[in-house]
Design a protein around this motif. Structure first.
Motif, short mmCIF file in Angstrom:
data_model
loop_
_atom_site.label_atom_id
_atom_site.label_comp_id
_atom_site.label_asym_id
_atom_site.label_seq_id
_atom_site.Cartn_x
_atom_site.Cartn_y
_atom_site.Cartn_z
N GLU A 203 -6.78 7.15 -6.95
CA GLU A 203 -7.14 6.61 -5.59
C GLU A 203 -7.80 5.06 -5.87
O GLU A 203 -7.48 4.06 -5.04
N GLU A 204 -8.59 4.88 -7.03
CA GLU A 204 -9.29 3.60 -7.38
C GLU A 204 -8.13 2.74 -7.75
O GLU A 204 -8.11 1.61 -7.57
N PHE A 206 -4.50 2.96 -8.35
CA PHE A 206 -3.20 2.78 -7.68
C PHE A 206 -3.26 2.57 -6.25
O PHE A 206 -2.66 1.53 -5.65
N LEU A 207 -4.02 3.50 -5.64
CA LEU A 207 -3.69 3.53 -4.08
C LEU A 207 -4.75 2.15 -3.53
O LEU A 207 -4.31 1.76 -2.63
N LYS A 208 -5.96 2.14 -4.01
CA LYS A 208 -6.57 0.84 -3.60
C LYS A 208 -5.87 -0.44 -3.59
O LYS A 208 -5.78 -1.08 -2.82
N ALA A 209 -5.20 -0.35 -5.04
CA ALA A 209 -4.63 -1.78 -5.38
C ALA A 209 -2.99 -1.90 -4.29
O ALA A 209 -2.86 -2.97 -3.75
N ALA A 210 -2.49 -0.86 -3.95
CA ALA A 210 -1.49 -0.74 -2.67
C ALA A 210 -2.15 -1.11 -1.48
O ALA A 210 -1.61 -2.06 -0.58
N SER A 211 -3.00 -0.87 -1.13
CA SER A 211 -4.16 -1.11 0.00
C SER A 211 -4.42 -2.46 0.27
O SER A 211 -4.23 -3.12 1.22
N LEU A 212 -4.79 -2.80 -1.03
CA LEU A 212 -5.30 -4.61 -1.02
C LEU A 212 -3.77 -5.47 -0.98
O LEU A 212 -4.02 -6.58 -0.80
N ARG A 213 -2.83 -5.09 -1.50
CA ARG A 213 -1.51 -5.94 -1.49
C ARG A 213 -0.59 -5.18 -0.69
O ARG A 213 0.62 -4.61 -1.01
N PRO A 214 -0.68 -5.40 0.69
CA PRO A 214 0.33 -4.58 1.48
C PRO A 214 1.57 -4.88 1.50
O PRO A 214 2.74 -4.60 1.82
N GLN A 215 1.66 -6.44 1.04
CA GLN A 215 3.11 -7.04 1.07
C GLN A 215 4.20 -6.81 -0.40
O GLN A 215 5.15 -6.94 -0.40
N ARG A 216 3.21 -5.96 -1.20
CA ARG A 216 3.88 -5.43 -2.48
C ARG A 216 4.27 -4.14 -2.48
O ARG A 216 3.92 -3.35 -1.56
N SER A 217 5.28 -3.64 -3.12
CA SER A 217 5.92 -2.44 -2.99
C SER A 217 5.42 -1.37 -4.52
O SER A 217 5.46 -1.94 -5.54
N PHE A 218 5.11 -0.24 -4.24
CA PHE A 218 4.47 0.70 -5.21
C PHE A 218 5.51 2.02 -5.28
O PHE A 218 5.84 2.44 -3.92
N ARG A 260 -6.80 10.73 -17.06
CA ARG A 260 -7.68 11.67 -16.37
C ARG A 260 -9.09 11.26 -16.64
O ARG A 260 -9.60 10.62 -17.72
N ALA A 261 -10.02 11.70 -16.08
CA ALA A 261 -11.54 11.25 -15.88
C ALA A 261 -12.01 11.59 -17.16
O ALA A 261 -12.83 11.01 -17.75
N ALA A 305 -7.25 -3.08 -16.77
CA ALA A 305 -8.14 -3.31 -15.61
C ALA A 305 -9.12 -2.36 -15.38
O ALA A 305 -9.34 -1.05 -15.79
N ALA A 306 -10.52 -2.73 -14.87
CA ALA A 306 -11.52 -1.76 -14.87
C ALA A 306 -11.48 -1.42 -13.09
O ALA A 306 -12.65 -0.66 -12.86
N SER A 307 -10.76 -1.89 -12.29
CA SER A 307 -10.80 -1.47 -10.99
C SER A 307 -9.58 -1.80 -10.39
O SER A 307 -8.44 -2.23 -10.73
N GLY A 308 -9.27 -1.17 -9.18
CA GLY A 308 -8.30 -1.66 -8.28
C GLY A 308 -8.04 -3.02 -7.92
O GLY A 308 -6.74 -3.35 -7.80
N GLU A 309 -9.07 -3.38 -7.58
CA GLU A 309 -9.06 -4.93 -7.62
C GLU A 309 -8.52 -5.68 -8.77
O GLU A 309 -7.52 -6.80 -8.73
N ASP A 310 -8.93 -5.25 -10.04
CA ASP A 310 -8.25 -5.86 -11.28
C ASP A 310 -6.88 -5.64 -11.42
O ASP A 310 -5.63 -6.66 -11.53
#
Length: 362
Positions: A203-204, A206-218, A260-261, A305-310
């Protein structure tokens, strides 16, 4: 050495991420002259989803997933084995097998092989009545496929006689660069089944990165995600067989690893996907965990990367030319230092040392 290995499956990758590890390591052990018999239960429809025939380098015994089935298989496996291995996560009758293994043979080296050691150790720490706490001291050795010193210290504290990490690695015969496939094209891919202790990190990162970059394809490969609502720019493939892994990794601008965590908390746990993707010369982005630099050099051979923003920022800065350069350097590194042929030599040396100690004591 005659090796009887009880694991989830050698011939099917269906809900079975450890199969790449089993295949790569045991094939190389066979090349060193060891005789391999792999015992796996007929469970979870894995036999219906085989993605390889029985290999020439191992005998595969598929036993019924019943009480009689595992007991008969263990009797067969222990009869002439020099090394008797119980892997974690067989999937059925694990507790029964773990308890029976130390008494199954008086002459074989009895090994517990943990392919999810951080999660196992955390479970044992939380539960004083955990079965492995009671039986692990009866095994001659614990092997793990990652975890470094933290896992070694953890297992020794639980009573293990010896604990040796045999890390994941690359089989260059099965994972290697291939031509890009348009149907797998994307900006960022992720290959991994949906698991409880991975989902929040997916979620953090991959999916957050996808939400932050809607113009990109995942692109998301792996089982279980069909029941999850995904961003519109994320395409889900479902199970991806090992025959398609190379193309999956090679066809995007970059591919993402998410540990995994429990593996991230312990560190020093590069999963099979790291080496598969590097073997395909893919540009890797990974979530951060201790010990990455022991396997690949950050910024040169892998992006961290330390986060989805990264992750989103890495994609913004990544040109096709730089992606190819990072993938090329990772490919060189794993070929030179992280192949299953090298891991098999390490394992053989450990086993030879154990046999020598036994012979000297007799």
């Amino acid at each position: 050495m005659r090796i009887s290995f009880f694991g989830s499956s050698l011939v099917s990758s269906y809900w079975n991420g450890a199969c790449t590890y089993y295949r790569g390591l045991l094939k190389e052990m066979a090349r060193l002259g060891h005789v391999i018999t792999f015992y796996e239960p007929d469970a979870y429809d894995r036999q219906k989803h085989r993605d390889m025939a029985d290999p020439a380098w191992a005998t595969v015994v598929v036993y019924p997933a019943t009480s009689d089935g595992w007991q008969h298989a263990l009797e067969m496996g222990a009869r002439n084995a020099d090394l008797l291995v119980k892997a974690s996560g067989v999937g059925v009758f694990d507790a029964e097998l773990e308890q029976a293994f130390p008494q199954a043979s008086s002459h074989a080296i009895r090994a517990y092989w943990d392919v999810d050691a951080p999660a196992t150790l955390e479970a044992m720490a939380e539960n004083p009545q955990h079965l492995l706490r009671k039986v692990i001291s009866s095994y001659d050795v614990v092997f793990t496929y990652g975890g470094g010193d933290p896992v070694v210290r953890g297992y020794m504290a639980m009573g293990a006689k010896l604990c040796v990490p045999i890390y994941n690695a690359l089989d260059p015969e099965t994972h290697h660069p291939v031509e890009r496939r348009n149907d797998l094209g994307c900006d960022l891919s992720l290959l991994g089944n949906r698991l409880p202790d991975r989902e929040a990190r997916v979620e953090e990162f991959f999916l957050k990165a996808a939400s932050l970059r809607p113009q990109r394809s995942f692109l998301l490969g792996g089982s279980g995600w069909q029941w999850r609502t995904l961003p519109v720019n994320v395409r889900h493939l479902g199970h991806v067989g090992t025959a398609d892994h190379n193309a999956f990794f090679c066809s995007g601008l970059a591919t993402l690893n998410v540990n995994r965590a429990s593996m991230a908390r312990f560190g020093f746990s590069p999963p099979t996907r790291i080496f598969e993707a590097a073997g395909a010369a893919a540009c890797l982005i990974t979530d951060h965990w201790a010990g990455i630099d022991e396997f690949l050099e950050p910024d040169r051979e892998i992006l961290v990367a330390a986060s989805g923003e990264d992750v989103a920022s890495h994609l913004d800065a990544l040109t096709p030319e730089r992606a190819k350069a990072i993938g090329r350097e990772a490919y060189r590194r794993v070929l030179a230092h992280h192949t299953y042929a090298q891991r098999a030599i390490q394992l053989s040396e450990v086993l030879d040392g154990m046999m020598s100690v036994r012979e000297a004591a007799e």
